[in-house]
Design an enzyme around this catalytic site. Structure first.
Site, PDB file in Angstrom:
ATOM      1  N   CYS A  44       3.594   8.419   0.771  1.00  0.00           N
ATOM      2  CA  CYS A  44       4.092   7.535   1.816  1.00  0.00           C
ATOM      3  C   CYS A  44       4.304   6.153   1.181  1.00  0.00           C
ATOM      4  CB  CYS A  44       3.061   7.491   2.940  1.00  0.00           C
ATOM      5  SG  CYS A  44       3.546   6.436   4.290  1.00  0.00           S
ATOM      6  N   CYS A  50       1.195  -1.161  16.032  1.00  0.00           N
ATOM      7  CA  CYS A  50       1.197  -0.995  14.569  1.00  0.00           C
ATOM      8  C   CYS A  50       0.528  -2.189  13.898  1.00  0.00           C
ATOM      9  CB  CYS A  50       2.639  -0.852  14.083  1.00  0.00           C
ATOM     10  SG  CYS A  50       2.766  -0.726  12.288  1.00  0.00           S
ATOM     11  N   GLU A  61       0.825  -1.200   0.000  1.00  0.00           N
ATOM     12  CA  GLU A  61       0.000   0.000   0.000  1.00  0.00           C
ATOM     13  C   GLU A  61       0.863   1.256   0.000  1.00  0.00           C
ATOM     14  OE1 GLU A  61      -3.997  -1.665   2.170  1.00  0.00           O
ATOM     15  OE2 GLU A  61      -2.657  -0.452   3.357  1.00  0.00           O
ATOM     16  N   CYS A  98       6.152  -4.041  16.542  1.00  0.00           N
ATOM     17  CA  CYS A  98       5.777  -2.916  17.402  1.00  0.00           C
ATOM     18  C   CYS A  98       4.309  -3.126  17.791  1.00  0.00           C
ATOM     19  CB  CYS A  98       5.964  -1.576  16.682  1.00  0.00           C
ATOM     20  SG  CYS A  98       7.683  -1.287  16.199  1.00  0.00           S
ATOM     21  N   CYS A 153       6.097  -6.726   8.138  1.00  0.00           N
ATOM     22  CA  CYS A 153       7.188  -6.166   8.926  1.00  0.00           C
ATOM     23  C   CYS A 153       7.560  -7.161  10.012  1.00  0.00           C
ATOM     24  CB  CYS A 153       6.755  -4.844   9.562  1.00  0.00           C
ATOM     25  SG  CYS A 153       8.111  -3.981  10.385  1.00  0.00           S
ATOM     26  N   CYS A 161      -1.116   6.528   9.699  1.00  0.00           N
ATOM     27  CA  CYS A 161       0.081   5.824  10.180  1.00  0.00           C
ATOM     28  C   CYS A 161      -0.305   4.561  10.923  1.00  0.00           C
ATOM     29  CB  CYS A 161       0.836   6.683  11.192  1.00  0.00           C
ATOM     30  SG  CYS A 161       1.411   8.191  10.543  1.00  0.00           S
TER      31      CYS A 161
HETATM   32  N1  SAH Z   1       9.267   1.021  10.387  1.00  0.00           N
HETATM   33  C1  SAH Z   1       9.424   2.438  10.256  1.00  0.00           C
HETATM   34  C2  SAH Z   1       8.383   3.084   9.338  1.00  0.00           C
HETATM   35  C3  SAH Z   1       6.989   2.741   9.681  1.00  0.00           C
HETATM   36  S1  SAH Z   1       5.627   3.645  10.020  1.00  0.00           S
HETATM   37  C4  SAH Z   1       9.395   3.088  11.605  1.00  0.00           C
HETATM   38  O1  SAH Z   1       9.124   2.392  12.589  1.00  0.00           O
HETATM   39  O2  SAH Z   1       9.696   4.257  11.708  1.00  0.00           O
HETATM   40  C5  SAH Z   1       5.752   5.293  10.248  1.00  0.00           C
HETATM   41  C6  SAH Z   1       5.346   5.782  11.665  1.00  0.00           C
HETATM   42  O3  SAH Z   1       4.005   5.400  12.048  1.00  0.00           O
HETATM   43  C7  SAH Z   1       6.259   5.211  12.719  1.00  0.00           C
HETATM   44  O4  SAH Z   1       6.664   6.247  13.581  1.00  0.00           O
HETATM   45  C8  SAH Z   1       5.354   4.261  13.445  1.00  0.00           C
HETATM   46  O5  SAH Z   1       5.822   3.983  14.737  1.00  0.00           O
HETATM   47  C9  SAH Z   1       4.032   4.985  13.406  1.00  0.00           C
HETATM   48  N2  SAH Z   1       2.882   4.140  13.710  1.00  0.00           N
HETATM   49  C10 SAH Z   1       2.772   2.805  13.588  1.00  0.00           C
HETATM   50  N3  SAH Z   1       1.553   2.393  13.986  1.00  0.00           N
HETATM   51  C11 SAH Z   1       0.862   3.492  14.361  1.00  0.00           C
HETATM   52  C12 SAH Z   1      -0.474   3.703  14.821  1.00  0.00           C
HETATM   53  N4  SAH Z   1      -1.329   2.704  14.962  1.00  0.00           N
HETATM   54  N5  SAH Z   1      -0.838   4.966  15.088  1.00  0.00           N
HETATM   55  C13 SAH Z   1       0.021   6.000  14.907  1.00  0.00           C
HETATM   56  N6  SAH Z   1       1.276   5.854  14.458  1.00  0.00           N
HETATM   57  C14 SAH Z   1       1.708   4.606  14.182  1.00  0.00           C
END
Ligand code: SAH
Length: 370
Positions: free
Chosen positions: A114, A128, A101, A125, A121, A344
């Site tokens: 984006c 996420c 996506e 985390c 992944c 995000c």
């Molecule tokens: N793996 C990379 C890029 C991924 S996403 C990273 O961790 O930076 C981009 C951002 O969205 C990251 O800061 C991630 O932590 C955040 N993110 C992930 N899940 C989220 C959620 N449910 N709500 C808000 N931000 C989120």
């Protein structure tokens, strides 16, 4: 829903897998001059020419070699969703049938794409949704740059992609070579020519790769911090167990040394009752004072089967004020594309939610949604 036919992968070289350096080496290997690389980049990215026969400044034998042995292939858009705020989310299918996506976020005077770097992944985390599907594979360079090519084609000339953030699915620094080649391509004068300030890589903190990046590719760095103690960060961003905060902040300082006035952007997801207390704010001030930094607070975007809740607006605004008052430039990320799960942490690729029938869905290609 009709299933999309599995495309057959052509054999040979996909020229979209190479940045300018890679193409130059490719042509030298063929006994050609390295400047063929810029010629072909211009044809592909600036003229939009895909037929090697039409690349008239290449010799006839070279054209016929390319025709026999090379091809140009990107993922294809299979579903397009347009949110009420103009944000667009595309599900793209790779040539081996995987889904990724990409999201386009239009703003006054700029358009940010984006981009995803992996299918799924591996980092787990806890807040996420991409993490929930686990890791499938790294995207190739052509699948990463292909997202930019296809998105720009779909948007047409009236909406320009001015910024790219590697903030889609996946951890870009765990797909180092392909991501760096794709970012080099985005910044190449003979392709999209984006400036290094307009290309941002976001990492959860893969420390050795952060040092490698500093030497390999000068782009803007964003770091997903989310907690100010190792105890909490170990839980929210498990890669912290391998590379704890002290090491992470040292790597950030190293990156900030690249140029005067350079800053690292820290991302901090606001989780109700988890990381949003005044003590957290104070810890954040202490930590960020050690690096030239900016802070981006991200309201948590919920998704199914997840127990976290977003901090209240009041708490987020108080957090922001405390940090700004302490001299740390702090912004709150506007949640965009909420009604199409484009925000995000909501990108899930292959998992499709068929219940969202009320949305304005456009059908692209052979797939029908709703
Ligand atoms: N793996 C990379 C890029 C991924 S996403 C990273 O961790 O930076 C981009 C951002 O969205 C990251 O800061 C991630 O932590 C955040 N993110 C992930 N899940 C989220 C959620 N449910 N709500 C808000 N931000 C989120």
């Amino acid at each position: 829903m009709k299933s999309v036919q599995e495309p057959v992968k052509p054999t040979g070289f996909n020229l979209l897998d190479y940045d300018r350096k890679g193409l130059a080496a490719f042509f030298v290997g063929l006994g050609e001059k390295p400047f063929r690389a810029t010629q072909i980049l211009k044809w592909i990215y600036q003229e939009g020419v895909e037929d090697f026969d039409l690349m008239t400044n290449l010799s006839k034998p070279l054209r016929s070699y390319l025709k026999e042995n090379c091809y140009l292939a990107t993922p294809e858009i299979v579903v397009e969703q347009i949110a009420s705020d103009g944000t667009r989310k595309w599900a793209m299918q790779t040539r081996c049938g995987n889904r990724i996506e990409s999201v386009f976020i239009p703003e006054e005077g700029r358009g940010t794409l984006c981009v995803s770097s992996q299918i799924g992944c591996a980092l787990a985390c806890t807040f996420c949704s991409t993490a929930q599907q686990g890791f499938n594979r790294n995207l190739t360079t052509s699948e990463i740059i292909g997202q930019v090519i296809i998105a720009q084609k779909r948007l047409g000339s009236s909406k320009k992609i001015t910024n790219v953030v590697m903030m889609g699915m996946g951890e870009p620094l765990l797909n180092f070579d392909n991501v760096v080649a794709a970012m080099n391509l985005m910044m190449d004068d003979f392709t999209f020519g984006l400036s290094k300030r307009r290309v941002t890589i976001s990492t959860s903190g893969v420390v050795p790769a952060m040092y490698r990046l500093t030497g390999a590719c000068d782009v803007s760095l964003a770091v997903s911090l989310h907690a100010v103690t190792d105890e909490l960060r170990d839980e929210l961003v498990p890669i912290n167990k391998k590379y704890p905060l002290k090491e992470l902040m040292e790597a950030c300082r190293d990156n900030a040394k690249l140029a005067p006035r350079r800053t690292v952007t820290f991302e901090y997801v606001m989780l109700d009752g988890i990381n949003d207390s005044m003590q957290d704010a104070k810890g954040l001030i202490k930590l960020l004072k050690t690096v030239p930094s900016k802070l981006n607070l991200i309201p948590f975007n919920p998704f199914p089967n997840n127990a976290y809740r977003c901090s209240s607006n009041e708490v987020i605004n108080r957090f922001k004020t405390v940090l700004n008052d302490a001299g740390i430039v702090t912004t709150v990320r506007k949640t965009r594309g909420e009604d199409i799960d484009a925000a995000c942490g909501q990108l899930v690729g292959q998992v499709e939610d068929k219940s969202r029938r009320h949305l304005k869905l456009k059908v692209v290609g052979s797939e029908r949604v709703a």
